[in-house]
Write a protein that holds these residues in place. Structure first.
Motif, PDB file in Angstrom:
ATOM      1  N   MET A   9       0.869  -1.237   0.196  1.00 42.22           N
ATOM      2  CA  MET A   9      -0.081   0.170  -0.046  1.00 42.22           C
ATOM      3  C   MET A   9       0.946   1.043   0.230  1.00 42.22           C
ATOM      4  N   TYR A  10       1.771   1.245   0.837  1.00 42.36           N
ATOM      5  CA  TYR A  10       2.838   2.319   1.012  1.00 42.36           C
ATOM      6  C   TYR A  10       4.237   1.868   0.371  1.00 42.36           C
ATOM      7  N   ASP A  11       5.163   2.712  -0.163  1.00 43.88           N
ATOM      8  CA  ASP A  11       6.508   2.397  -0.249  1.00 43.88           C
ATOM      9  C   ASP A  11       7.293   2.668   0.933  1.00 43.88           C
ATOM     10  N   VAL A  12       6.842   3.627   1.729  1.00 43.56           N
ATOM     11  CA  VAL A  12       7.778   3.930   2.743  1.00 43.56           C
ATOM     12  C   VAL A  12       7.006   4.352   4.011  1.00 43.56           C
ATOM     13  N   ASN A  13       7.204   3.813   5.232  1.00 42.85           N
ATOM     14  CA  ASN A  13       6.462   4.310   6.291  1.00 42.85           C
ATOM     15  C   ASN A  13       7.461   5.606   7.140  1.00 42.85           C
ATOM     16  N   VAL A  14       7.242   6.600   7.546  1.00 45.97           N
ATOM     17  CA  VAL A  14       8.028   7.391   8.317  1.00 45.97           C
ATOM     18  C   VAL A  14       7.347   7.591   9.582  1.00 45.97           C
ATOM     19  N   CYS A  15       8.288   7.189  10.575  1.00 43.54           N
ATOM     20  CA  CYS A  15       7.814   7.320  11.942  1.00 43.54           C
ATOM     21  C   CYS A  15       8.332   8.936  12.580  1.00 43.54           C
ATOM     22  N   CYS A  16       7.351   9.400  13.269  1.00 43.26           N
ATOM     23  CA  CYS A  16       7.627  10.795  13.898  1.00 43.26           C
ATOM     24  C   CYS A  16       7.408  11.959  12.781  1.00 43.26           C
ATOM     25  N   GLY A  17       6.719  12.954  13.163  1.00 42.53           N
ATOM     26  CA  GLY A  17       6.442  13.852  12.182  1.00 42.53           C
ATOM     27  C   GLY A  17       6.981  15.211  12.984  1.00 42.53           C
ATOM     28  N   GLY A  18       8.287  15.120  13.243  1.00 44.92           N
ATOM     29  CA  GLY A  18       9.039  16.501  13.545  1.00 44.92           C
ATOM     30  C   GLY A  18       9.741  16.950  12.367  1.00 44.92           C
ATOM     31  N   ILE A  19      10.744  18.022  12.488  1.00 47.14           N
ATOM     32  CA  ILE A  19      11.134  18.503  11.312  1.00 47.14           C
ATOM     33  C   ILE A  19      11.832  17.339  10.453  1.00 47.14           C
ATOM     34  N   GLN A  20      12.448  16.670  11.050  1.00 48.02           N
ATOM     35  CA  GLN A  20      13.164  15.385  10.332  1.00 48.02           C
ATOM     36  C   GLN A  20      12.482  14.509   9.673  1.00 48.02           C
ATOM     37  N   GLY A  21      11.069  13.952  10.259  1.00 51.26           N
ATOM     38  CA  GLY A  21      10.430  13.114   9.542  1.00 51.26           C
ATOM     39  C   GLY A  21       9.611  13.610   8.558  1.00 51.26           C
ATOM     40  N   LEU A  22       9.085  14.907   8.850  1.00 50.45           N
ATOM     41  CA  LEU A  22       8.295  15.652   7.869  1.00 50.45           C
ATOM     42  C   LEU A  22       9.140  15.774   6.662  1.00 50.45           C
ATOM     43  N   TRP A  23      10.357  16.371   6.883  1.00 51.64           N
ATOM     44  CA  TRP A  23      10.989  16.600   5.634  1.00 51.64           C
ATOM     45  C   TRP A  23      11.429  15.142   4.952  1.00 51.64           C
ATOM     46  N   THR A  24      11.713  14.241   5.546  1.00 47.18           N
ATOM     47  CA  THR A  24      12.219  13.000   4.905  1.00 47.18           C
ATOM     48  C   THR A  24      10.738  12.630   4.060  1.00 47.18           C
ATOM     49  N   ALA A  25       9.390  12.548   4.788  1.00 46.96           N
ATOM     50  CA  ALA A  25       8.355  12.343   3.726  1.00 46.96           C
ATOM     51  C   ALA A  25       8.222  13.260   2.600  1.00 46.96           C
ATOM     52  N   ASN A  26       8.248  14.384   2.870  1.00 51.32           N
ATOM     53  CA  ASN A  26       8.319  15.361   1.737  1.00 51.32           C
ATOM     54  C   ASN A  26       9.469  15.031   0.671  1.00 51.32           C
ATOM     55  N   VAL A  27      10.698  14.851   0.920  1.00 46.90           N
ATOM     56  CA  VAL A  27      11.762  14.317  -0.131  1.00 46.90           C
ATOM     57  C   VAL A  27      11.270  12.919  -0.876  1.00 46.90           C
ATOM     58  N   LEU A  28      10.701  12.231   0.196  1.00 47.18           N
ATOM     59  CA  LEU A  28      10.163  10.977  -0.605  1.00 47.18           C
ATOM     60  C   LEU A  28       9.169  10.962  -1.629  1.00 47.18           C
ATOM     61  N   ALA A  29       8.163  11.805  -1.329  1.00 42.51           N
ATOM     62  CA  ALA A  29       6.829  12.069  -1.775  1.00 42.51           C
ATOM     63  C   ALA A  29       7.115  12.930  -3.356  1.00 42.51           C
ATOM     64  N   GLU A  30       8.315  13.882  -3.120  1.00 40.89           N
ATOM     65  CA  GLU A  30       8.706  14.343  -4.457  1.00 40.89           C
ATOM     66  C   GLU A  30       9.534  13.471  -5.210  1.00 40.89           C
ATOM     67  N   LYS A  31       9.920  12.392  -4.548  1.00 37.93           N
ATOM     68  CA  LYS A  31      10.354  11.137  -5.590  1.00 37.93           C
ATOM     69  C   LYS A  31       9.414  10.199  -5.925  1.00 37.93           C
ATOM     70  N   LYS A  32       8.089  10.784  -5.896  1.00 31.67           N
ATOM     71  CA  LYS A  32       7.007   9.832  -6.226  1.00 31.67           C
ATOM     72  C   LYS A  32       6.847   8.552  -5.463  1.00 31.67           C
TER      73      LYS A  32
END
Length: 74
Positions: free
Chosen positions: A1-24
């Motif tokens: 269902m998901y390519d990646v699960n990111v745990c924790c929505g702090g600045i690093q977790g949010l940014w990690t999710a953002n970069v991964l989303a930019e990579k589709k």
């Protein structure tokens, strides 16, 4: 269902999710706490690795603010 699960929505977790989303990637961001609209963002961490990531994280958040024309840090 998901390519990646990111745990924790702090600045690093949010940014990690953002970069991964930019990579589709399909990203699931998980956060344990309901923080509302505010979070603490800092440079100092007990883990040196996290502290070393912060200057680049802040630069990237600044670039995201400029691209989105939204104020993300108040």
């Amino acid at each position: 269902m998901y390519d990646v699960n990111v745990c924790c929505g702090g600045i690093q977790g949010l940014w990690t999710a953002n970069v991964l989303a930019e990579k589709k990637k399909k990203v699931l961001l998980l956060e344990q706490e309901a923080h509302g609209l505010s979070r603490i963002t800092r440079y100092s961490y007990s883990d040196p690795h996290h502290a070393q990531l912060m200057p680049e994280a802040f630069q990237r958040w600044d670039a995201l603010e400029k691209r989105s024309k939204l104020e993300l840090f108040v």
